[in-house]
Scaffold this active site. Structure first.
Site, PDB file in Angstrom:
ATOM      1  N   GLU A   1       2.959   9.987  12.918  1.00 31.45           N
ATOM      2  CA  GLU A   1       3.461   9.577  14.234  1.00 31.45           C
ATOM      3  C   GLU A   1       4.071   8.175  14.162  1.00 31.45           C
ATOM      4  O   GLU A   1       5.142   7.913  14.734  1.00 31.45           O
ATOM      5  CB  GLU A   1       2.321   9.609  15.256  1.00 31.45           C
ATOM      6  CG  GLU A   1       1.824  11.016  15.596  1.00 31.45           C
ATOM      7  CD  GLU A   1       0.934  11.619  14.528  1.00 31.45           C
ATOM      8  OE1 GLU A   1       0.665  12.831  14.598  1.00 31.45           O
ATOM      9  OE2 GLU A   1       0.507  10.885  13.609  1.00 31.45           O
TER      10      GLU A   1
ATOM     11  N   GLU B   1       0.826  -1.203   0.000  1.00 25.64           N
ATOM     12  CA  GLU B   1       0.000   0.000   0.000  1.00 25.64           C
ATOM     13  C   GLU B   1       0.861   1.254   0.000  1.00 25.64           C
ATOM     14  O   GLU B   1       0.470   2.295  -0.546  1.00 25.64           O
ATOM     15  CB  GLU B   1      -0.923   0.004   1.218  1.00 25.64           C
ATOM     16  CG  GLU B   1      -1.865   1.191   1.273  1.00 25.64           C
ATOM     17  CD  GLU B   1      -2.711   1.221   2.528  1.00 25.64           C
ATOM     18  OE1 GLU B   1      -3.552   2.129   2.641  1.00 25.64           O
ATOM     19  OE2 GLU B   1      -2.529   0.361   3.406  1.00 25.64           O
TER      20      GLU B   1
END
Length: 391
Positions: free
Chosen positions: A378, A245
């Site tokens: 993050e 992905e």
């Protein structure tokens, strides 16, 4: 290392560049470049042209439509596609479920699904995230209980992108709720969205679009033959999928196109005795973005060359992190150029605000997503800290 392309690679680049600019309809490419609405028909038409030329799924096995290309050739293919503002092959098909079926599916599944997936005869969507199971994907609750030759699926998926267009959904489902680890009881299931008990409900986004959906499964019968690989091994397949992905999410080519459009618009925006592009502060901002984009492109080339041996490179997290930031910076730049003209939404020709300016704010708002999907910023910083910096 030598970052220059070889003579053979330059020939390959020119072939890709010519094809994308001559074979893909110009009106579709203009809609992509200007941030306009690209329809389902546009995406299907483009992918079928690409697939007919063997350019839709080059990273797949050759037997199923792939090409025996080097990592650099695959990079050039994607970069030139983005630079030409060509809609990329549908990620759910080309980068997600297709490689999973090719690697782990049965021969019957490969014959049934891979040609149709490459040609976008089947439109897939991704059934991973659930309410309360986004970042902690392994906590998903959608159940699949074996009943003879079927699974009975009950549960809900959310943030399912473009499910309103999809024919099938590939899902992670819990098949063993008593597994010692929550990751160990998950399977990978293919579900026909026309099955009784499936409901797709759109979610309206801040940019006004209906890009994502909720999908509900109410005792949906799914043939057991639609299980990919082994039961309760779906987590491994999901990790494989998520690695695919992230292919191309850096978006260097897309950002180059937006930055070029921004400079073009700024040069047409009067300011004082000149234009906005003549303003020293604005020009410095553009130059900084161009320099950072160049640095990202060079880093991407180094990572691509280093990964030619097939081993993953944790530096790809740097590409995802910085690529997301620069894509967002380019969309913000267009909003600033548009100024108050970016405030109307979908007003068309009824006001003086030009269409490109009306599209600027919705595109900016939509691109908040790029620092979340395929591993949030993050998460990428944590990978960089542990795998690259050794912290």
């Amino acid at each position: 290392m030598n970052l220059a392309l070889t003579p053979q690679e330059r020939v390959f680049r020119d072939e890709m560049r010519t094809f994308f600019r001559t074979e893909i309809p110009s009106d579709i490419r203009e809609r992509v470049a200007s941030g306009g609405t690209v329809s389902r028909d546009d995406l299907v038409a483009t992918q079928r042209i690409l697939n007919g030329a063997g350019l839709a799924v080059p990273h797949w096995p050759v037997k199923w439509g792939g090409r025996d290309w080097t990592a650099i050739q695959r990079h050039i293919w994607l970069d030139e596609m983005q630079l030409a503002a060509v809609p990329e092959p549908l990620a759910f098909n080309a980068n997600m479920v297709g490689p999973v079926i090719a690697a782990f599916g049965s021969e019957e599944q490969k014959e049934r699904f891979l040609p149709a997936t490459a040609n976008l005869d089947i439109w897939w969507c991704q059934g991973f995230s659930e309410p309360g199971s986004g970042s902690d994907l392994a906590s998903l609750q959608t159940r699949a209980v074996r009943d003879g030759d079927d699974y009975i699926v009950t549960g809900q998926k959310t943030w399912t992108t473009l499910a309103q267009y999809a024919d099938w959904i590939f899902c992670l489902v819990r098949t063993d709720p008593n597994a010692p680890k929550k990751q160990a009881g998950i399977s990978f299931l293919l579900i026909d969205l026309t099955s009784p008990g499936v409901t797709v409900r759109p979610i309206r986004l801040i940019d006004g679009s209906y890009e994502v959906n909720e999908v509900f499964f109410d005792d949906v019968r799914v043939p057991a033959e639609n299980l990919v690989g082994e039961e309760n091994a779906g987590w491994s397949y999901a990790k494989f999928l998520l690695g695919n992905e992230r292919t191309g999410v850096t978006g260097v080519g897309r950002t180059k196109v937006r930055l070029a459009r921004a400079k073009e618009r700024a040069a047409q925006t009067p300011l004082g005795s000149g234009t906005l592009l003549d303003d020293p502060l604005f020009a410095a901002r553009v130059a900084e973005l161009e320099n950072e984009l160049l640095a990202l492109e060079l880093t991407q080339l180094r990572v691509v060359a280093a990964s030619a041996n097939g081993k993953p490179d944790p530096a790809s997290s740097l590409l995802k992190l910085r690529g997301s930031e620069l894509q967002q910076a380019a969309t913000e730049l267009l909003v600033d150029i548009a100024g108050p003209d970016s405030l109307p939404f979908d007003a068309g020709d009824d006001i003086d605000s030009p269409l490109w300016a009306q599209r600027a704010a919705p595109t900016y708002l939509n691109y908040r997503k790029v620092s979340i999907y395929s591993g949030s910023s993050e998460v990428q910083r944590s990978i960089i800290a542990s795998s690259i910096l050794g912290l």
